[in-house]
Design a protein around this motif. Sequence first.
Motif, PDB file in Angstrom:
ATOM      1  N   LEU A   1       0.849  -1.184   0.000  1.00 37.42           N
ATOM      2  CA  LEU A   1       0.000   0.000   0.000  1.00 37.42           C
ATOM      3  C   LEU A   1       0.887   1.236   0.000  1.00 37.42           C
ATOM      4  N   PRO A   2       0.774   2.094  -1.016  1.00 39.73           N
ATOM      5  CA  PRO A   2       1.615   3.294  -1.039  1.00 39.73           C
ATOM      6  C   PRO A   2       1.162   4.302   0.012  1.00 39.73           C
ATOM      7  N   PRO A   3       2.075   4.916   0.719  1.00 37.73           N
ATOM      8  CA  PRO A   3       1.678   5.929   1.699  1.00 37.73           C
ATOM      9  C   PRO A   3       1.205   7.200   1.018  1.00 37.73           C
ATOM     10  N   THR A   4       0.324   7.906   1.674  1.00 34.81           N
ATOM     11  CA  THR A   4      -0.116   9.207   1.162  1.00 34.81           C
ATOM     12  C   THR A   4       0.937  10.267   1.415  1.00 34.81           C
ATOM     13  N   ARG A   5       1.596  10.147   2.558  1.00 31.75           N
ATOM     14  CA  ARG A   5       2.643  11.096   2.960  1.00 31.75           C
ATOM     15  C   ARG A   5       3.730  10.343   3.714  1.00 31.75           C
ATOM     16  N   GLY A   6       4.906  10.948   3.782  1.00 31.87           N
ATOM     17  CA  GLY A   6       5.961  10.430   4.638  1.00 31.87           C
ATOM     18  C   GLY A   6       6.892   9.452   3.957  1.00 31.87           C
ATOM     19  N   GLU A   7       7.857   8.961   4.740  1.00 29.16           N
ATOM     20  CA  GLU A   7       8.876   8.045   4.231  1.00 29.16           C
ATOM     21  C   GLU A   7       8.990   6.837   5.149  1.00 29.16           C
ATOM     22  N   VAL A   8       9.273   5.690   4.537  1.00 31.35           N
ATOM     23  CA  VAL A   8       9.492   4.457   5.284  1.00 31.35           C
ATOM     24  C   VAL A   8      10.757   3.806   4.740  1.00 31.35           C
ATOM     25  N   ALA A   9      11.720   3.549   5.628  1.00 25.77           N
ATOM     26  CA  ALA A   9      12.950   2.847   5.260  1.00 25.77           C
ATOM     27  C   ALA A   9      13.053   1.586   6.106  1.00 25.77           C
ATOM     28  N   LEU A  10      13.225   0.448   5.440  1.00 26.54           N
ATOM     29  CA  LEU A  10      13.345  -0.835   6.110  1.00 26.54           C
ATOM     30  C   LEU A  10      14.636  -1.501   5.675  1.00 26.54           C
ATOM     31  N   CYS A  11      15.396  -1.968   6.648  1.00 27.00           N
ATOM     32  CA  CYS A  11      16.656  -2.673   6.360  1.00 27.00           C
ATOM     33  C   CYS A  11      17.580  -1.827   5.487  1.00 27.00           C
ATOM     34  N   GLY A  12      17.558  -0.526   5.717  1.00 27.95           N
ATOM     35  CA  GLY A  12      18.456   0.371   5.004  1.00 27.95           C
ATOM     36  C   GLY A  12      17.988   0.819   3.638  1.00 27.95           C
ATOM     37  N   GLU A  13      16.806   0.400   3.200  1.00 33.29           N
ATOM     38  CA  GLU A  13      16.283   0.773   1.887  1.00 33.29           C
ATOM     39  C   GLU A  13      14.911   1.424   2.044  1.00 33.29           C
ATOM     40  N   THR A  14      14.607   2.418   1.214  1.00 33.93           N
ATOM     41  CA  THR A  14      13.297   3.050   1.275  1.00 33.93           C
ATOM     42  C   THR A  14      12.305   2.269   0.416  1.00 33.93           C
ATOM     43  N   ILE A  15      11.069   2.168   0.908  1.00 38.74           N
ATOM     44  CA  ILE A  15      10.073   1.405   0.153  1.00 38.74           C
ATOM     45  C   ILE A  15       9.689   2.104  -1.134  1.00 38.74           C
TER      46      ILE A  15
END
Length: 326
Positions: free
Chosen positions: A65-79
């Motif tokens: 699911l794409p976020p409407t706002r903001g950033e998410v980084a998991l295991c050193g990589e951004t989604i």
Amino acid sequence: MISWIDPLAGEPADLVRIAGLGVDYGERRAVDAVNLRVPPGEVFGLLGPNGAGKTTMFRVMATLLPPTRGEVALCGETIHDRPREVRSAISYMPDLAPMPSDLRAIEYLRFFAESYGLRGKARDNRVTECLESVGLQERAKDICTKLSLGMRQRLALAKAILHRPRLLILDEPASGLDPLARVDLKNALRRQADNGATVILSSHIMAEIQDLCTSIGLLQRGRLLDAGPIRKVLAKFGHAEMRVIVRAPGRRDEVAAWLREVPGVKAELRLLDDESIELRLDEAKLSRAALFTALGEARLGVTGMNVVETSVEEVVVRLGSQASLS
């Protein structure tokens, strides 16, 4: 907020870094301005009443699911920039994961093991390890959809850990599990954390959360109220209660009436069958000194004392009540 290590200092960075995450469904804001950082090795419980936004957050983290706002980084990589790399490093187990009706449990796991690049003996050994880890080795040849709900949950977990992910995202993994199976689940998740993986899960079984998790986050109406070590968060949103047992053979009712009138004690009294009185005091009201002074002056025997801390369940129920009233 959970403590984290600055990667610029040469130490391992957080496996989960979320900044300003927001998700809207039309005009409804499901997740609102969430900031969260979780380091490796944590077993993190995301808690909140139904509709708080937990599953929405998990689906964003799983790149579904794409976020409407903001950033998410998991295991050193951004989604957003590198979703493929994120998917190879994580595993997502949704609530009641679908199962094929034409494959046996072992065939189901072999299929996914091969999709992760495992072949031959390496594949078979890893499938066996995962089946044993969740206690399904004796049901390996059963058709997936013929398994009980609890066994299907175990199989879904086995599939989730096949490729040794660095981050496990589990939405209600204990659904349908009996008490013994929940013990197996806890042991399996602890092994993942001991091996350096980060585990993020939600659950409505609050006792399991309190026993398993090293840290928690409290989500209410899409907003993260707080996150951190479990005892620290509970201390902020709850209180400790002290229970004191007073022995008063032959004069229990008289002593109870007297205790109710002691200035500053503010205790809840309960009469016990063995001629004792149980007093429950809110630690936040600082009434211990007044109580012990009174007990000493009256020469009453204290036969037991313990402090009962706020539970995860109490905090989540309180949040649910607040959300329903607002």
